[in-house]
Write a protein that holds these residues in place. Structure first.
Motif, PDB file in Angstrom:
ATOM      1  N   ALA A   1       0.618  -1.104  -0.034  1.00  0.00           N
ATOM      2  CA  ALA A   1       0.217   0.038   0.022  1.00  0.00           C
ATOM      3  C   ALA A   1       0.909   1.362  -0.027  1.00  0.00           C
ATOM      4  CB  ALA A   1      -1.076   0.185   1.117  1.00  0.00           C
ATOM      5  N   LEU A   2       1.966   1.121   0.173  1.00  0.00           N
ATOM      6  CA  LEU A   2       2.972   2.356   0.275  1.00  0.00           C
ATOM      7  C   LEU A   2       3.113   2.672  -1.242  1.00  0.00           C
ATOM      8  CD1 LEU A   2       6.037   1.392   2.451  1.00  0.00           C
ATOM      9  CD2 LEU A   2       4.225   2.941   3.202  1.00  0.00           C
ATOM     10  N   ALA A   3       3.176   4.211  -1.364  1.00  0.00           N
ATOM     11  CA  ALA A   3       3.615   4.814  -2.330  1.00  0.00           C
ATOM     12  C   ALA A   3       5.265   4.623  -2.584  1.00  0.00           C
ATOM     13  CB  ALA A   3       3.486   6.389  -2.407  1.00  0.00           C
ATOM     14  N   LYS A   4       5.581   4.091  -3.697  1.00  0.00           N
ATOM     15  CA  LYS A   4       7.187   3.924  -3.953  1.00  0.00           C
ATOM     16  C   LYS A   4       7.408   4.513  -5.271  1.00  0.00           C
ATOM     17  CE  LYS A   4       6.028  -0.643  -3.051  1.00  0.00           C
ATOM     18  NZ  LYS A   4       4.732  -0.647  -2.329  1.00  0.00           N
ATOM     19  N   PRO A   5       8.668   4.788  -5.538  1.00  0.00           N
ATOM     20  CA  PRO A   5       9.299   5.386  -6.751  1.00  0.00           C
ATOM     21  C   PRO A   5       9.268   4.206  -7.774  1.00  0.00           C
ATOM     22  CG  PRO A   5      11.084   4.728  -5.142  1.00  0.00           C
ATOM     23  CD  PRO A   5       9.883   4.688  -4.283  1.00  0.00           C
TER      24      PRO A   5
ATOM     25  N   ALA B   1      18.553   5.172  -0.609  1.00  0.00           N
ATOM     26  CA  ALA B   1      17.979   6.038  -1.624  1.00  0.00           C
ATOM     27  C   ALA B   1      16.346   5.450  -1.729  1.00  0.00           C
ATOM     28  CB  ALA B   1      18.411   5.932  -2.993  1.00  0.00           C
ATOM     29  N   LEU B   2      16.229   4.215  -1.872  1.00  0.00           N
ATOM     30  CA  LEU B   2      14.762   3.868  -1.979  1.00  0.00           C
ATOM     31  C   LEU B   2      13.965   4.092  -0.491  1.00  0.00           C
ATOM     32  CD1 LEU B   2      12.582   2.134  -3.585  1.00  0.00           C
ATOM     33  CD2 LEU B   2      13.585   0.042  -2.663  1.00  0.00           C
ATOM     34  N   ASN B   3      14.388   3.877   0.463  1.00  0.00           N
ATOM     35  CA  ASN B   3      14.066   3.968   1.866  1.00  0.00           C
ATOM     36  C   ASN B   3      13.766   5.621   1.847  1.00  0.00           C
ATOM     37  OD1 ASN B   3      14.748   2.731   5.003  1.00  0.00           O
ATOM     38  ND2 ASN B   3      13.362   4.355   4.776  1.00  0.00           N
ATOM     39  N   ALA B   4      14.719   6.205   1.676  1.00  0.00           N
ATOM     40  CA  ALA B   4      14.434   7.818   1.456  1.00  0.00           C
ATOM     41  C   ALA B   4      13.280   8.250   0.849  1.00  0.00           C
ATOM     42  CB  ALA B   4      15.654   8.701   1.149  1.00  0.00           C
ATOM     43  N   ALA B   5      13.303   7.725  -0.398  1.00  0.00           N
ATOM     44  CA  ALA B   5      12.081   8.234  -1.608  1.00  0.00           C
ATOM     45  C   ALA B   5      10.731   7.515  -0.775  1.00  0.00           C
ATOM     46  CB  ALA B   5      12.421   7.376  -2.766  1.00  0.00           C
ATOM     47  N   ILE B   6      10.923   6.352  -0.353  1.00  0.00           N
ATOM     48  CA  ILE B   6       9.545   6.094   0.499  1.00  0.00           C
ATOM     49  C   ILE B   6       9.006   6.990   1.599  1.00  0.00           C
ATOM     50  CG2 ILE B   6       8.674   4.272   2.168  1.00  0.00           C
ATOM     51  CD1 ILE B   6       9.980   2.238  -0.003  1.00  0.00           C
ATOM     52  N   VAL B   7      10.104   7.451   2.261  1.00  0.00           N
ATOM     53  CA  VAL B   7       9.603   8.426   3.416  1.00  0.00           C
ATOM     54  C   VAL B   7       9.101   9.339   2.647  1.00  0.00           C
ATOM     55  CG1 VAL B   7      10.742   9.771   5.067  1.00  0.00           C
ATOM     56  CG2 VAL B   7      11.275   7.452   5.041  1.00  0.00           C
TER      57      VAL B   7
END
Length: 158
Positions: A37-41, A149-155
Protein backbone atom coordinates in the motif's frame (compact mmCIF):
# COMPACT_ATOMS: atom_id res chain seq x y z
CA UNK A 1 40.14 -26.98 3.63
CA UNK A 2 41.00 -27.85 7.20
CA UNK A 3 38.20 -28.71 9.63
CA UNK A 4 38.56 -25.53 11.72
CA UNK A 5 38.59 -23.35 8.62
CA UNK A 6 35.48 -25.07 7.24
CA UNK A 7 33.74 -24.75 10.62
CA UNK A 8 34.49 -21.02 10.70
CA UNK A 9 33.14 -20.59 7.17
CA UNK A 10 29.94 -22.50 8.01
CA UNK A 11 29.53 -20.46 11.20
CA UNK A 12 29.99 -17.17 9.33
CA UNK A 13 27.52 -18.15 6.59
CA UNK A 14 25.06 -19.44 9.17
CA UNK A 15 25.25 -16.22 11.16
CA UNK A 16 24.60 -14.04 8.12
CA UNK A 17 21.78 -16.21 6.82
CA UNK A 18 20.24 -16.28 10.30
CA UNK A 19 20.15 -12.46 10.31
CA UNK A 20 18.46 -12.63 6.92
CA UNK A 21 15.95 -15.20 8.14
CA UNK A 22 15.03 -13.12 11.19
CA UNK A 23 14.59 -10.08 8.94
CA UNK A 24 12.39 -12.14 6.67
CA UNK A 25 10.10 -12.99 9.59
CA UNK A 26 9.40 -9.28 10.04
CA UNK A 27 9.23 -8.61 6.30
CA UNK A 28 7.21 -11.42 4.72
CA UNK A 29 3.84 -10.76 6.36
CA UNK A 30 4.02 -7.04 5.51
CA UNK A 31 4.85 -7.35 1.78
CA UNK A 32 1.29 -8.07 0.56
CA UNK A 33 -0.34 -5.67 3.03
CA UNK A 34 1.38 -2.60 4.45
CA UNK A 35 4.32 -2.48 2.00
CA UNK A 36 2.06 -3.02 -1.02
CA UNK A 37 0.00 0.00 0.00
CA UNK A 38 2.99 2.37 0.26
CA UNK A 39 3.72 4.87 -2.48
CA UNK A 40 7.06 3.81 -3.97
CA UNK A 41 9.29 5.32 -6.67
CA UNK A 42 9.16 3.94 -10.20
CA UNK A 43 12.65 2.50 -9.79
CA UNK A 44 11.59 0.14 -6.98
CA UNK A 45 12.72 -3.39 -7.89
CA UNK A 46 10.25 -6.26 -7.96
CA UNK A 47 9.68 -7.90 -4.59
CA UNK A 48 11.33 -11.12 -5.82
CA UNK A 49 14.67 -9.31 -6.32
CA UNK A 50 15.19 -8.62 -2.63
CA UNK A 51 15.66 -12.17 -1.26
CA UNK A 52 17.94 -13.07 -4.18
CA UNK A 53 20.11 -9.98 -3.72
CA UNK A 54 20.27 -10.34 0.05
CA UNK A 55 21.18 -14.04 -0.05
CA UNK A 56 24.11 -13.29 -2.35
CA UNK A 57 25.18 -10.34 -0.20
CA UNK A 58 24.98 -12.35 3.03
CA UNK A 59 27.23 -15.03 1.55
CA UNK A 60 29.75 -12.39 0.40
CA UNK A 61 29.65 -10.81 3.87
CA UNK A 62 30.24 -14.21 5.45
CA UNK A 63 33.25 -14.95 3.26
CA UNK A 64 34.70 -11.55 4.16
CA UNK A 65 34.33 -12.35 7.87
CA UNK A 66 35.80 -15.81 7.33
CA UNK A 67 38.84 -14.32 5.57
CA UNK A 68 39.44 -11.91 8.45
CA UNK A 69 38.97 -14.65 11.02
CA UNK A 70 40.82 -17.48 9.28
CA UNK A 71 43.62 -15.89 7.30
CA UNK A 72 44.92 -13.20 9.64
CA UNK A 73 46.57 -13.42 13.02
CA UNK A 74 45.04 -11.50 15.91
CA UNK A 75 45.99 -7.83 15.78
CA UNK A 76 44.42 -4.46 16.58
CA UNK A 77 43.66 -4.01 12.86
CA UNK A 78 41.89 -7.37 12.64
CA UNK A 79 39.96 -6.65 15.85
CA UNK A 80 38.82 -3.31 14.42
CA UNK A 81 37.75 -4.84 11.10
CA UNK A 82 35.84 -7.67 12.77
CA UNK A 83 34.29 -5.30 15.32
CA UNK A 84 33.05 -3.01 12.54
CA UNK A 85 31.82 -6.05 10.60
CA UNK A 86 29.67 -7.06 13.59
CA UNK A 87 28.46 -3.47 14.06
CA UNK A 88 27.19 -3.30 10.48
CA UNK A 89 25.56 -6.72 10.86
CA UNK A 90 23.76 -5.56 14.02
CA UNK A 91 22.42 -2.53 12.16
CA UNK A 92 21.45 -4.79 9.27
CA UNK A 93 19.52 -6.99 11.72
CA UNK A 94 17.64 -3.95 13.06
CA UNK A 95 16.49 -2.51 9.74
CA UNK A 96 13.77 -5.00 8.72
CA UNK A 97 12.06 -5.15 12.12
CA UNK A 98 12.00 -1.35 12.21
CA UNK A 99 10.95 -0.72 8.60
CA UNK A 100 8.49 -3.59 8.26
CA UNK A 101 7.74 -4.78 11.80
CA UNK A 102 7.18 -1.34 13.28
CA UNK A 103 6.06 0.13 9.94
CA UNK A 104 8.49 3.00 10.58
CA UNK A 105 10.31 4.01 7.37
CA UNK A 106 11.60 7.23 8.97
CA UNK A 107 13.30 5.42 11.84
CA UNK A 108 14.55 2.77 9.40
CA UNK A 109 16.13 5.53 7.30
CA UNK A 110 18.24 6.55 10.29
CA UNK A 111 19.30 2.91 10.77
CA UNK A 112 20.16 2.39 7.10
CA UNK A 113 22.27 5.56 7.00
CA UNK A 114 24.15 4.36 10.09
CA UNK A 115 24.51 0.95 8.43
CA UNK A 116 25.94 2.58 5.28
CA UNK A 117 28.53 4.40 7.40
CA UNK A 118 29.37 1.19 9.27
CA UNK A 119 29.79 -0.77 6.00
CA UNK A 120 32.04 1.93 4.55
CA UNK A 121 34.11 1.91 7.74
CA UNK A 122 34.29 -1.89 7.61
CA UNK A 123 35.52 -1.81 4.03
CA UNK A 124 38.14 0.76 5.00
CA UNK A 125 39.31 -1.34 7.97
CA UNK A 126 39.32 -4.55 5.90
CA UNK A 127 41.31 -2.94 3.10
CA UNK A 128 44.13 -2.28 5.55
CA UNK A 129 44.62 -6.02 6.12
CA UNK A 130 42.73 -7.96 3.40
CA UNK A 131 41.81 -6.32 0.10
CA UNK A 132 39.76 -9.32 -0.99
CA UNK A 133 37.61 -9.13 2.16
CA UNK A 134 37.14 -5.42 1.49
CA UNK A 135 36.23 -6.10 -2.13
CA UNK A 136 33.67 -8.70 -1.12
CA UNK A 137 31.82 -5.97 0.79
CA UNK A 138 31.69 -3.46 -2.07
CA UNK A 139 28.53 -4.94 -3.69
CA UNK A 140 26.90 -4.79 -0.25
CA UNK A 141 27.73 -1.09 0.06
CA UNK A 142 26.36 -0.50 -3.45
CA UNK A 143 23.10 -2.31 -2.63
CA UNK A 144 22.73 -0.49 0.70
CA UNK A 145 23.33 2.81 -1.15
CA UNK A 146 20.41 1.91 -3.41
CA UNK A 147 18.33 0.72 -0.45
CA UNK A 148 19.04 3.98 1.38
CA UNK A 149 17.81 6.00 -1.60
CA UNK A 150 14.74 3.76 -1.85
CA UNK A 151 14.03 4.10 1.88
CA UNK A 152 14.41 7.90 1.63
CA UNK A 153 12.05 8.01 -1.38
CA UNK A 154 9.46 5.98 0.49
CA UNK A 155 9.69 8.39 3.43
CA UNK A 156 9.28 11.35 1.07
CA UNK A 157 6.35 9.80 -0.82
CA UNK A 158 4.46 8.71 2.27
Amino acid sequence: MKTLSFFRLVLAVGLCLAVGAVGSLATSPKIPTWYAALAKPSWTPPDAAFPIAWTILYVLMAVALWRLWQLHNPSPQRRLAIGLWFAQLALNALWSPIFFGLEAPGAALIVVVAMWVAIAATIWACARIDRIAAGLLVPYLAWVSYATALNAAIVALN
